[in-house]
Design a protein around this motif. Sequence first.
Motif, PDB file in Angstrom:
ATOM      1  N   THR A   1       2.025  -4.892  10.355  1.00 15.88           N
ATOM      2  CA  THR A   1       2.440  -3.867   9.397  1.00 15.88           C
ATOM      3  C   THR A   1       3.960  -3.827   9.310  1.00 15.88           C
ATOM      4  O   THR A   1       4.662  -4.238  10.242  1.00 15.88           O
ATOM      5  CB  THR A   1       1.923  -2.476   9.790  1.00 15.88           C
TER       6      THR A   1
ATOM      7  N   CYS B   1      -0.664   3.861   1.151  1.00 17.78           N
ATOM      8  CA  CYS B   1      -1.464   4.542   2.178  1.00 17.78           C
ATOM      9  C   CYS B   1      -2.467   5.537   1.605  1.00 17.78           C
ATOM     10  O   CYS B   1      -3.002   6.375   2.342  1.00 17.78           O
ATOM     11  CB  CYS B   1      -0.566   5.218   3.215  1.00 17.78           C
TER      12      CYS B   1
ATOM     13  N   LYS C   1      -0.292   6.187   9.497  1.00 20.29           N
ATOM     14  CA  LYS C   1      -1.304   5.748   8.535  1.00 20.29           C
ATOM     15  C   LYS C   1      -1.405   4.222   8.517  1.00 20.29           C
ATOM     16  O   LYS C   1      -2.505   3.658   8.431  1.00 20.29           O
ATOM     17  CB  LYS C   1      -0.973   6.275   7.137  1.00 20.29           C
ATOM     18  N   LEU C   2      -0.268   3.543   8.582  1.00 20.35           N
ATOM     19  CA  LEU C   2      -0.291   2.081   8.623  1.00 20.35           C
ATOM     20  C   LEU C   2      -1.012   1.575   9.869  1.00 20.35           C
ATOM     21  O   LEU C   2      -1.784   0.609   9.807  1.00 20.35           O
ATOM     22  CB  LEU C   2       1.138   1.526   8.587  1.00 20.35           C
TER      23      LEU C   2
ATOM     24  N   VAL D   1       3.811   8.021   7.717  1.00 21.28           N
ATOM     25  CA  VAL D   1       3.370   6.772   7.094  1.00 21.28           C
ATOM     26  C   VAL D   1       3.112   5.710   8.154  1.00 21.28           C
ATOM     27  O   VAL D   1       2.167   4.926   8.053  1.00 21.28           O
ATOM     28  CB  VAL D   1       4.402   6.277   6.062  1.00 21.28           C
TER      29      VAL D   1
ATOM     30  N   THR E   1       0.835  -1.203   0.000  1.00 19.32           N
ATOM     31  CA  THR E   1       0.000   0.000   0.000  1.00 19.32           C
ATOM     32  C   THR E   1       0.864   1.245   0.000  1.00 19.32           C
ATOM     33  O   THR E   1       1.957   1.255   0.577  1.00 19.32           O
ATOM     34  CB  THR E   1      -0.938   0.038   1.223  1.00 19.32           C
TER      35      THR E   1
ATOM     36  N   SER F   1       4.251  -0.966   3.473  1.00 20.42           N
ATOM     37  CA  SER F   1       4.444   0.280   2.745  1.00 20.42           C
ATOM     38  C   SER F   1       5.938   0.480   2.555  1.00 20.42           C
ATOM     39  O   SER F   1       6.737   0.233   3.475  1.00 20.42           O
ATOM     40  CB  SER F   1       3.843   1.464   3.511  1.00 20.42           C
TER      41      SER F   1
END
Length: 299
Positions: free
Chosen positions: A96, A17, A77-78, A74, A15, A43
Amino acid sequence: MATEIQSAGKVVVGTDCSNRADKAIEWAAKTASSRGYPLLVVSVLPEVPLPKRTRAASALREGTDYVNQLREQVGKKLADIADRVRGYHPTLVVETALVQGSAPLVLAQASKDAVMVVVGARGQTAPPAVRILGGTADQVTSHAHGPVAVITDLSEEDHGGPVVVGVDGSDESKVAIGIAFREAASRHVPVRAINTWDFGPYDAFNAEIWAASIDEMAEDLTSMVNDLVKDEAAKHPEVAVQVDVVRGRPEFVLVDASKKASLVVVGSRGRGGFAGLLLGSTSKHVLREARCPVIVART
């Protein structure tokens, strides 16, 4: 920052994100949950971040290293993505990973021991240059060592539809058959095994000569497909099987079948692909044009 992740025995989804990646994450979470595997959401930050000048200047004024600032953003967001997925799938183990490097390389390496790697793609909505030159999805599917699921913007599952698998007798299609039956069993839907044929550019001029043997040829091809699927069918007696031998180009036939399918499974290259071929023309076309998720199988 490391470029390797702990992917063994997990469904891995990449991803950036963005909201556009949500469809791939949701599909990967559902697949992992139904199969009883952990989900790893990955990510990848570029090795040399290229921020806008204003953001870089702002970061410098604040005395904050831009890379660390980006990692923090990030990472949050994860964490939010993981929390959201757990909300929909309370029993699913969600992990993650945030790494730095080349996204296609990281995900292709993960495919060596992951159950499956899942990536999003822009498909028909991508600009022509992107569709011709390829992006992360193209690179991952070209260099992967295991199955890769590609979820395009246009992917819409027909949840009661069959798992469609392209069968041409190649080693890759034999792997695809196994994946198709496992996925069909987990979805409680049938398998539709499709083989295609068509007149070649010269045979078309002799269509009348070939007409007498078309029925016989179709019977032979049907018998071949039945032989190829029989072992997996025996392992999954609960999965109904439909074998179709269809006249037409394989890429067009499979895309048409995708409109009423829950999933399409294809080999990375067909029987006509040479040894060094990374991704065949049929699989490339299906990846871009299919109307449902596609899994690309590799030997």
